[in-house]
Motif scaffolding. Structure first.
Motif, PDB file in Angstrom:
ATOM      1  N   GLU A  60      37.731  32.299  30.075  1.00 34.21           N
ATOM      2  CA  GLU A  60      39.188  32.291  30.123  1.00 34.21           C
ATOM      3  C   GLU A  60      39.695  32.311  31.571  1.00 34.21           C
ATOM      4  OE1 GLU A  60      37.725  33.652  26.269  1.00 34.21           O
ATOM      5  OE2 GLU A  60      37.308  34.307  28.325  1.00 34.21           O
ATOM      6  N   LEU A  61      39.039  33.106  32.414  1.00 28.51           N
ATOM      7  CA  LEU A  61      39.446  33.196  33.813  1.00 28.51           C
ATOM      8  C   LEU A  61      39.271  31.859  34.524  1.00 28.51           C
ATOM      9  CD1 LEU A  61      40.327  34.755  36.327  1.00 28.51           C
ATOM     10  CD2 LEU A  61      37.953  35.519  36.607  1.00 28.51           C
ATOM     11  N   VAL A  62      38.129  31.218  34.324  1.00 27.54           N
ATOM     12  CA  VAL A  62      37.857  29.938  34.968  1.00 27.54           C
ATOM     13  C   VAL A  62      38.828  28.865  34.479  1.00 27.54           C
ATOM     14  CG1 VAL A  62      36.182  28.041  35.037  1.00 27.54           C
ATOM     15  CG2 VAL A  62      35.429  30.381  35.504  1.00 27.54           C
ATOM     16  N   GLU A  63      39.112  28.852  33.199  1.00 23.75           N
ATOM     17  CA  GLU A  63      40.054  27.872  32.663  1.00 23.75           C
ATOM     18  C   GLU A  63      41.450  28.077  33.225  1.00 23.75           C
ATOM     19  OE1 GLU A  63      39.630  28.367  28.472  1.00 23.75           O
ATOM     20  OE2 GLU A  63      37.871  27.038  28.323  1.00 23.75           O
ATOM     21  N   MET A  78      28.994  25.269  41.601  1.00 22.99           N
ATOM     22  CA  MET A  78      28.731  26.672  41.338  1.00 22.99           C
ATOM     23  C   MET A  78      28.399  26.867  39.860  1.00 22.99           C
ATOM     24  SD  MET A  78      31.319  29.956  41.459  1.00 22.99           S
ATOM     25  CE  MET A  78      31.787  29.708  43.155  1.00 22.99           C
ATOM     26  N   PRO A  79      27.185  27.337  39.533  1.00 24.01           N
ATOM     27  CA  PRO A  79      26.879  27.711  38.149  1.00 24.01           C
ATOM     28  C   PRO A  79      27.484  29.077  37.865  1.00 24.01           C
ATOM     29  CG  PRO A  79      24.952  28.019  39.530  1.00 24.01           C
ATOM     30  CD  PRO A  79      26.019  27.440  40.419  1.00 24.01           C
ATOM     31  N   VAL A  80      28.167  29.216  36.728  1.00 16.93           N
ATOM     32  CA  VAL A  80      28.885  30.447  36.420  1.00 16.93           C
ATOM     33  C   VAL A  80      28.524  30.897  35.002  1.00 16.93           C
ATOM     34  CG1 VAL A  80      31.139  31.547  36.204  1.00 16.93           C
ATOM     35  CG2 VAL A  80      30.803  29.755  37.904  1.00 16.93           C
ATOM     36  N   LEU A  81      28.089  32.136  34.868  1.00 12.75           N
ATOM     37  CA  LEU A  81      27.783  32.714  33.564  1.00 12.75           C
ATOM     38  C   LEU A  81      28.000  34.222  33.641  1.00 12.75           C
ATOM     39  CD1 LEU A  81      26.625  32.436  30.654  1.00 12.75           C
ATOM     40  CD2 LEU A  81      24.365  32.839  31.653  1.00 12.75           C
ATOM     41  N   ASN A  82      28.973  34.713  32.883  1.00 10.22           N
ATOM     42  CA  ASN A  82      29.268  36.151  32.846  1.00 10.22           C
ATOM     43  C   ASN A  82      29.474  36.722  34.259  1.00 10.22           C
ATOM     44  OD1 ASN A  82      29.087  36.355  30.004  1.00 10.22           O
ATOM     45  ND2 ASN A  82      26.859  36.568  30.118  1.00 10.22           N
ATOM     46  N   GLU A  83      30.397  36.113  34.990  1.00 13.01           N
ATOM     47  CA  GLU A  83      30.675  36.532  36.371  1.00 13.01           C
ATOM     48  C   GLU A  83      32.162  36.842  36.562  1.00 13.01           C
ATOM     49  OE1 GLU A  83      28.570  37.266  38.463  1.00 13.01           O
ATOM     50  OE2 GLU A  83      26.737  36.140  38.093  1.00 13.01           O
ATOM     51  N   VAL A  84      32.782  37.475  35.563  1.00 16.17           N
ATOM     52  CA  VAL A  84      34.222  37.714  35.632  1.00 16.17           C
ATOM     53  C   VAL A  84      34.594  38.600  36.822  1.00 16.17           C
ATOM     54  CG1 VAL A  84      34.202  39.765  34.126  1.00 16.17           C
ATOM     55  CG2 VAL A  84      36.239  38.308  34.230  1.00 16.17           C
ATOM     56  N   THR A  85      33.681  39.446  37.271  1.00 14.51           N
ATOM     57  CA  THR A  85      33.963  40.361  38.372  1.00 14.51           C
ATOM     58  C   THR A  85      33.993  39.649  39.724  1.00 14.51           C
ATOM     59  OG1 THR A  85      32.865  42.143  37.149  1.00 14.51           O
ATOM     60  CG2 THR A  85      33.245  42.505  39.494  1.00 14.51           C
ATOM     61  N   HIS A  86      33.199  38.593  39.883  1.00 16.68           N
ATOM     62  CA  HIS A  86      33.017  38.000  41.198  1.00 16.68           C
ATOM     63  C   HIS A  86      33.584  36.598  41.356  1.00 16.68           C
ATOM     64  CE1 HIS A  86      30.277  41.251  42.382  1.00 16.68           C
ATOM     65  NE2 HIS A  86      29.723  41.137  41.195  1.00 16.68           N
ATOM     66  N   VAL A 121      26.987  26.725  45.816  1.00 15.55           N
ATOM     67  CA  VAL A 121      27.617  28.039  45.974  1.00 15.55           C
ATOM     68  C   VAL A 121      27.169  28.952  44.840  1.00 15.55           C
ATOM     69  CG1 VAL A 121      29.787  29.255  46.351  1.00 15.55           C
ATOM     70  CG2 VAL A 121      29.620  26.841  46.923  1.00 15.55           C
ATOM     71  N   ASP A 122      27.038  30.224  45.142  1.00 15.94           N
ATOM     72  CA  ASP A 122      26.682  31.229  44.146  1.00 15.94           C
ATOM     73  C   ASP A 122      27.925  32.034  43.801  1.00 15.94           C
ATOM     74  OD1 ASP A 122      24.112  32.757  42.981  1.00 15.94           O
ATOM     75  OD2 ASP A 122      25.616  34.239  43.573  1.00 15.94           O
ATOM     76  N   ALA A 123      28.038  32.449  42.536  1.00 17.29           N
ATOM     77  CA  ALA A 123      29.219  33.194  42.101  1.00 17.29           C
ATOM     78  C   ALA A 123      29.308  34.574  42.743  1.00 17.29           C
ATOM     79  CB  ALA A 123      29.229  33.317  40.576  1.00 17.29           C
ATOM     80  N   HIS A 124      28.216  35.053  43.335  1.00 11.37           N
ATOM     81  CA  HIS A 124      28.221  36.346  44.023  1.00 11.37           C
ATOM     82  C   HIS A 124      28.483  36.192  45.511  1.00 11.37           C
ATOM     83  CE1 HIS A 124      26.626  39.517  41.175  1.00 11.37           C
ATOM     84  NE2 HIS A 124      26.598  38.419  40.442  1.00 11.37           N
ATOM     85  N   SER A 125      28.751  34.973  45.955  1.00 11.32           N
ATOM     86  CA  SER A 125      28.907  34.742  47.387  1.00 11.32           C
ATOM     87  C   SER A 125      30.361  34.472  47.755  1.00 11.32           C
ATOM     88  CB  SER A 125      28.038  33.561  47.835  1.00 11.32           C
ATOM     89  OG  SER A 125      28.421  32.378  47.157  1.00 11.32           O
ATOM     90  N   VAL A 126      30.704  34.786  48.991  1.00 10.93           N
ATOM     91  CA  VAL A 126      32.029  34.506  49.540  1.00 10.93           C
ATOM     92  C   VAL A 126      31.819  33.728  50.835  1.00 10.93           C
ATOM     93  CG1 VAL A 126      34.151  35.479  50.458  1.00 10.93           C
ATOM     94  CG2 VAL A 126      33.015  36.584  48.523  1.00 10.93           C
ATOM     95  N   LEU A 127      32.325  32.493  50.891  1.00  9.26           N
ATOM     96  CA  LEU A 127      32.129  31.642  52.055  1.00  9.26           C
ATOM     97  C   LEU A 127      33.231  31.861  53.083  1.00  9.26           C
ATOM     98  CD1 LEU A 127      30.171  30.273  50.070  1.00  9.26           C
ATOM     99  CD2 LEU A 127      30.926  28.066  50.971  1.00  9.26           C
ATOM    100  N   PRO A 128      32.876  31.956  54.374  1.00  6.17           N
ATOM    101  CA  PRO A 128      33.901  32.022  55.421  1.00  6.17           C
ATOM    102  C   PRO A 128      34.658  30.706  55.480  1.00  6.17           C
ATOM    103  CG  PRO A 128      31.732  31.743  56.387  1.00  6.17           C
ATOM    104  CD  PRO A 128      31.508  31.983  54.929  1.00  6.17           C
ATOM    105  N   PRO A 129      35.885  30.694  55.994  1.00  5.32           N
ATOM    106  CA  PRO A 129      36.716  29.481  55.972  1.00  5.32           C
ATOM    107  C   PRO A 129      36.104  28.273  56.670  1.00  5.32           C
ATOM    108  CG  PRO A 129      38.049  31.406  56.509  1.00  5.32           C
ATOM    109  CD  PRO A 129      36.622  31.852  56.537  1.00  5.32           C
ATOM    110  N   ASP A 130      35.239  28.483  57.664  1.00  2.76           N
ATOM    111  CA  ASP A 130      34.680  27.359  58.420  1.00  2.76           C
ATOM    112  C   ASP A 130      33.332  26.882  57.880  1.00  2.76           C
ATOM    113  OD1 ASP A 130      33.123  29.522  59.119  1.00  2.76           O
ATOM    114  OD2 ASP A 130      33.460  29.359  61.279  1.00  2.76           O
TER     115      ASP A 130
END
Length: 332
Positions: free
Chosen positions: A41-44, A1-9, A82-91
Motif C-alpha cells: 500500500e505504501l509503495v502504491e 530496488m527489490p522490495v519485500l516487507n520493508e514498510v519501515t525503510h 539500490v537496497d531498501a535498507h540503504s539511503v543514497l547521498p544526493p550526489d
C-alpha cells in the motif's frame, strides 16, 4: 530496488533516490514482492504521487528475481542497484555515472556505510565497518579507488548485465559477488571508488541479525563450493574458528568428565581455544567499540560472536550442500 516487507525503510530509501542531483532523466523501478506488512500500500501510494516511480510485480519474491524483473522493465542504459535498507547521498547517481564514463567500467560501486540509531544497531554498524567483524573488504571499510573483485550495490551498464545473463536467480544471497565474477570473466571491469558511500541501516534486533548472518554465511559456503578457485582465504576463517571453538569446548567437557572419575584431566586444555576467542572478543570491544558508548560496547560483546558464529555455521552448512534444505528458513 527489490522490495519485500520493508514498510519501515522503503520510504526513506525511495526519497533519497528522488532527490538525486543527477542532471538527466531517471526513473525509480521498484520490484514489489508479496508483502504482508503494509509495504504494498505504501509503495502504491508513493507511485501514485510521483510519476518517476514505477512498480513491477516480483511474484517470486526473491532478491535476484526482483532485480532481474526491474532491470528488464527499466528504460535507460544505466542501472543503479539500490537496497531498501540503504539511503543514497544526493550526489550518488551523478558520481556513479561520471565514474562509469571515466573508467569505462561495467560496474561501479562504493562503500556500505553502516549507521545505527539504537545502541544495538550502532554495535552492529561498528562490527560491519571493522576488520574484526566482516573481514575488512574495501566496500565495508574503504580503500583506494581501483579495480575490485566486487562492490556494494553497483552502477551498471544495462547492456553488460544482459550480456552476462543478469543475476543468477538460484543464488538468494551473494548474487552481487557471483555476477561481478561473471562480468570480470567476460573481460569486463568492476571498479571501486570510496567517493560512493551509501548509508545502510543494520537489522534492529539480535534475532534478525542472526538470521541474516546465517543466511549470508550459508550462501557464501554454497558459492565457495560452486567456485572453489574464486574464493579468498578470508571466507574460511569464520568456519574454522567455529569448528575450533566447538572442538575446544567438547574437549574441555571431556576433561571435566576425566576430573570427575579421577583420571588425569588433560582434555581440560581444550578450554584454551574458547578462552582465546573470548579474550579476542573482549580486546576487540575495547579497541573499536568504545566511541559508541557503554551500552553499545556491551552489545558489541554479543554482536561480534553472533556475526562470527552464525556466519561460520551457515558457511559450513552451505559448503556441505545443505542450501536447498534450509534456504526457506533463512530469508530471501
Amino acid at each position: 530496488m527489490p522490495v519485500l516487507n520493508e514498510v519501515t525503510h522503503v520510504r526513506a530509501a525511495v526519497d533519497s533516490l528522488l532527490h538525486q542531483d543527477y542532471d538527466g532523466p531517471f526513473e525509480v523501478t521498484l520490484a514489489l514482492g508479496p508483502s504482508i506488512d503494509g509495504t504494498t500500500e505504501l509503495v502504491e501510494d508513493m507511485a501514485a504521487i510521483d510519476p518517476r516511480i514505477r512498480v513491477v510485480d516480483n511474484e517470486i519474491g526473491s532478491t535476484p528475481a526482483g532485480l532481474n524483473t526491474a532491470i528488464l522493465a527499466s528504460t535507460f542504459p544505466v542501472v543503479i542497484r539500490v537496497d531498501a535498507h540503504s539511503v543514497l547521498p544526493p550526489d550518488y547517481a551523478r558520481i556513479a555515472v561520471e565514474t562509469l564514463d571515466r573508467t569505462g567500467a561495467d560496474n561501479v560501486g562504493g562503500i556500505m556505510d553502516a549507521q545505527g540509531e539504537s545502541p544495538f544497531q550502532k554495535s552492529v554498524a561498528r562490527a560491519y565497518g571493522t576488520k574484526v567483524g566482516l573481514g575488512g573488504t574495501p566496500f565495508h571499510v574503504g580503500g583506494q579507488e581501483g579495480e575490485a573483485e566486487t562492490v556494494y550495490l553497483g552502477c551498471f551498464r544495462k547492456e553488460s548485465l544482459i550480456r552476462v545473463g543478469l543475476f543468477d536467480e538460484t543464488i538468494k544471497r551473494g548474487q552481487d559477488w557471483e555476477l561481478n565474477r561473471r562480468l570480470r570473466k567476460a573481460g569486463g571491469l568492476v571498479w571501486f571508488t570510496p567517493q560512493l558511500k551509501v548509508t545502510y541501516r543494520p537489522r534492529p534486533s539480535l534475532s534478525r541479525l542472526a538470521r541474516q548472518m546465517l543466511s549470508t554465511g550459508l550462501w557464501r559456503g554454497e558459492l565457495a563450493r560452486r567456485f572453489p578457485a574464486a574464493n579468498g582465504i578470508r571466507y574460511f576463517i569464520p568456519p574454522l574458528m567455529v569448528l575450533g571453538v566447538t572442538v575446544g569446548v567438547l574437549l574441555g567437557l571431556g576433561g571435566l568428565v576425566q576430573l570427575a572419575v579421577g583420571a588425569l584431566p588433560w582434555l581440560l586444555a581444550g578450554f584454551v581455544i574458547p578462552a582465546v576467542y573470548l579474550v579476542f572478543v573482549i580486546a576487540a570491544t575495547i579497541a573499536v567499540a568504545r566511541p559508541d558508548g557503554f551500552r553499545s560496547a556491551l552489545w558489541f560483546l554479543v554482536v561480534l560472536p553472533c556475526i562470527h558464529f552464525c556466519w561460520g555455521i551457515g558457511f559450513v552448512l552451505g559448503y556441505l550442500k545443505l542450501t536447498s534444505n534450509i534456504t526457506a528458513h533463512t530469508g530471501r
